[in-house]
Design an enzyme around this catalytic site. Structure first.
Site, PDB file in Angstrom:
ATOM      1  N   ARG A  43      58.135 -48.742  36.105  1.00 37.81           N
ATOM      2  CA  ARG A  43      57.310 -49.793  36.573  1.00 37.81           C
ATOM      3  C   ARG A  43      56.002 -49.171  36.879  1.00 37.81           C
ATOM      4  O   ARG A  43      55.078 -49.619  37.567  1.00 37.81           O
ATOM      5  CB  ARG A  43      57.793 -50.422  37.859  1.00 37.81           C
ATOM      6  CG  ARG A  43      59.080 -51.293  37.625  1.00 37.81           C
ATOM      7  CD  ARG A  43      59.449 -51.847  39.036  1.00 37.81           C
ATOM      8  NE  ARG A  43      60.836 -52.699  38.909  1.00 37.81           N
ATOM      9  CZ  ARG A  43      61.264 -52.781  39.945  1.00 37.81           C
ATOM     10  NH1 ARG A  43      61.040 -52.832  41.053  1.00 37.81           N
ATOM     11  NH2 ARG A  43      62.532 -53.672  39.638  1.00 37.81           N
ATOM     12  N   ARG A  47      52.176 -53.276  38.818  1.00 38.07           N
ATOM     13  CA  ARG A  47      52.568 -52.968  40.201  1.00 38.07           C
ATOM     14  C   ARG A  47      51.527 -52.252  40.868  1.00 38.07           C
ATOM     15  O   ARG A  47      50.654 -53.217  41.798  1.00 38.07           O
ATOM     16  CB  ARG A  47      53.616 -52.080  40.149  1.00 38.07           C
ATOM     17  CG  ARG A  47      54.849 -52.587  39.432  1.00 38.07           C
ATOM     18  CD  ARG A  47      55.483 -53.475  40.148  1.00 38.07           C
ATOM     19  NE  ARG A  47      56.275 -53.214  41.409  1.00 38.07           N
ATOM     20  CZ  ARG A  47      57.458 -53.423  41.720  1.00 38.07           C
ATOM     21  NH1 ARG A  47      57.876 -54.505  41.146  1.00 38.07           N
ATOM     22  NH2 ARG A  47      57.756 -53.288  42.933  1.00 38.07           N
ATOM     23  N   ARG A  56      45.505 -59.742  35.662  1.00 40.45           N
ATOM     24  CA  ARG A  56      46.793 -60.881  35.793  1.00 40.45           C
ATOM     25  C   ARG A  56      46.219 -61.949  36.741  1.00 40.45           C
ATOM     26  O   ARG A  56      47.021 -62.910  36.868  1.00 40.45           O
ATOM     27  CB  ARG A  56      48.014 -60.318  36.490  1.00 40.45           C
ATOM     28  CG  ARG A  56      48.881 -59.388  35.870  1.00 40.45           C
ATOM     29  CD  ARG A  56      49.770 -60.403  35.090  1.00 40.45           C
ATOM     30  NE  ARG A  56      50.229 -61.583  35.789  1.00 40.45           N
ATOM     31  CZ  ARG A  56      51.264 -61.372  36.692  1.00 40.45           C
ATOM     32  NH1 ARG A  56      52.002 -60.200  36.834  1.00 40.45           N
ATOM     33  NH2 ARG A  56      51.752 -62.400  37.453  1.00 40.45           N
ATOM     34  N   ASP A  92      59.558 -57.925  30.762  1.00 44.21           N
ATOM     35  CA  ASP A  92      60.492 -58.376  31.936  1.00 44.21           C
ATOM     36  C   ASP A  92      61.761 -58.225  31.235  1.00 44.21           C
ATOM     37  O   ASP A  92      61.889 -58.843  30.061  1.00 44.21           O
ATOM     38  CB  ASP A  92      60.110 -59.640  32.591  1.00 44.21           C
ATOM     39  CG  ASP A  92      60.907 -59.742  33.789  1.00 44.21           C
ATOM     40  OD1 ASP A  92      60.476 -59.202  34.993  1.00 44.21           O
ATOM     41  OD2 ASP A  92      61.924 -60.351  33.827  1.00 44.21           O
ATOM     42  N   TYR A 167      71.776 -62.545  36.535  1.00 41.52           N
ATOM     43  CA  TYR A 167      71.007 -63.464  36.847  1.00 41.52           C
ATOM     44  C   TYR A 167      71.262 -64.812  36.161  1.00 41.52           C
ATOM     45  O   TYR A 167      71.174 -65.921  36.873  1.00 41.52           O
ATOM     46  CB  TYR A 167      69.640 -63.078  35.843  1.00 41.52           C
ATOM     47  CG  TYR A 167      68.921 -62.004  36.645  1.00 41.52           C
ATOM     48  CD1 TYR A 167      68.277 -62.302  38.073  1.00 41.52           C
ATOM     49  CD2 TYR A 167      68.506 -60.822  36.216  1.00 41.52           C
ATOM     50  CE1 TYR A 167      67.572 -61.579  38.809  1.00 41.52           C
ATOM     51  CE2 TYR A 167      67.748 -59.908  37.042  1.00 41.52           C
ATOM     52  CZ  TYR A 167      67.347 -60.095  38.261  1.00 41.52           C
ATOM     53  OH  TYR A 167      66.529 -59.350  39.074  1.00 41.52           O
TER      54      TYR A 167
END
Length: 383
Positions: A43, A47, A56, A92, A167
């Site tokens: 990551r 982040r 972003r 992702d 998920y």
């Protein structure tokens, strides 16, 4: 004389052309001890970086992942700032299932949420195969990134089938993944078909990244810690092996990482076969690396395992911890320094840069212990 490994990689690929084949990361993953101990952070792309947050603004997470220019720039940012030994492709784990037509979005503050969970045999049968053409934005982003990375390797990644299935069945994040584990036992055939589908999607996602220029891959099993060893070996590991098999002919180093994976660490490296395995296994912060060596043996490289919680500790405490991690990693055939999980968003980026400088100053990592550390590797009075 040993024949060179056969590979289906294009001649222009960084591993074939030689741009990244001799890099510290690739050498370590293949079992060598390069003069400089390689380090990168899970990551690291995004982040904690202010330049990431600025880029972003106004763009949803999955939209950023599917914008080749933006995904490439975010991947490159930590390499420029920290001097790490690899880029990790910004994406992702749910991107490939979205590209396969699953209704999923990433909700800020919560994570991936599905419009309709997959909980029956009919639901699984309705899942569509991933059209290779849908991976075009991924290939474009990787190629764009690799062109700018030079001799620094790019790591491609994908979510492991169990994590994707968790998920899909839960419909979103879960603490215990009880619905997924129930389906595993209540409807084993449906479960196997679901994980088989997930393995195909993850494998195709990995292969697209490698063919576009990634020099290594990592399969993330974020929720494997919720499984018993018996359930992992019987109902999950074969599907992780199937996902990784998609790049087996490309002769690219493969890393497998799971959170809370101490009890299945050996099984994550072998998958119960002699033909499908990994070159390196990531270890989370719970298990000391010397103990990890005892569990997996010396046939694989270890990656890890700085405790992310230590990143906000005073520097002398963090430095002692990093040195201890490196010392313990010296027992493995080779070591790639990393965190035991991802970079927390609140991390001061200058701390990551300082860790890179420290690790690079420790040589190959086999002589990192010093007078401030006792025989057990813990800080002594001088620390």
């Amino acid at each position: 004389m040993t024949d060179a490994p056969t590979t289906s990689l294009p001649a222009s690929h960084p591993l074939v052309s030689g741009r990244t084949a001799g890099s510290p990361l690739v050498r370590a993953l293949r079992g060598d001890r390069p003069e400089t101990l390689p380090v990168w952070f899970m990551r690291q792309a995004g982040r904690s970086l202010p330049e990431y947050r600025e880029l972003r603004v106004g763009t949803a997470m999955l939209d950023a992942c599917l914008d080749p220019a933006m995904a490439s720039e975010i991947t490159l940012q930590p390499v420029r700032r920290h001097g790490v030994d690899a880029g990790i492709f910004f994406s992702d784990i749910v991107v490939p299932i979205k590209l396969a037509g699953v209704d999923v979005e990433i909700v800020p503050g919560r994570g991936p949420v599905l419009g309709s969970p997959i909980r029956s045999a009919a639901d699984v049968e309705a899942l569509e195969a991933l059209d290779p053409a849908a991976l075009a934005p991924i290939s474009a982003a990787v190629a764009r990134t690799v062109e700018q990375l030079g001799d620094t390797p790019l790591i491609g990644f994908a979510g492991a089938p169990f994590t994707l299935a968790a998920y899909l069945v839960e419909g979103g994040p879960s603490k215990d993944h009880i619905r997924a584990r129930t389906l595993m036992h209540a409807e084993p055939e449906t479960w196997s078909r679901l994980l088989g589908w997930a393995a195909e999607v993850s494998g195709a996602f990995l292969r697209a990244q490698v063919l576009a220029g990634a020099s290594a891959v990592q399969l993330f099993d974020s929720w494997v810690g919720s499984l018993s060893r018996a359930d992992y070996v019987q109902s999950v590991a074969p599907h992780s092996a199937a996902a990784l098999a998609h790049v087996a002919d490309l002769d690219v180093p493969r890393i497998h990482f799971g959170v809370g994976s101490g009890e299945v660490l050996h099984d994550m490296t072998t998958f119960g076969t002699d033909t499908v395995g990994v070159d390196a296994v990531g270890v989370d912060w719970r298990l000391p690396l010397d103990e990890a060596v005892r569990r997996v043996g010396t046939g694989v490289t270890l990656q890890g395992n700085i405790d992310p919680a230590m990143l906000s500790a005073p520097w002398p405490v963090l430095e002692a911890h990093v040195r201890d991690v490196v010392r313990r990693g010296g027992e493995a055939r080779a070591h790639v320094v990393n965190l035991g999980h991802g970079v927390p968003p609140e991390t001061d980026p200058t701390v990551l840069t300082r860790i890179v400088e420290l690790v690079h100053g420790l040589g190959d990592g086999t002589g990192a212990a010093d007078a401030s550390h006792g025989a057990d590797g813990l800080p002594g009075a001088a620390a």
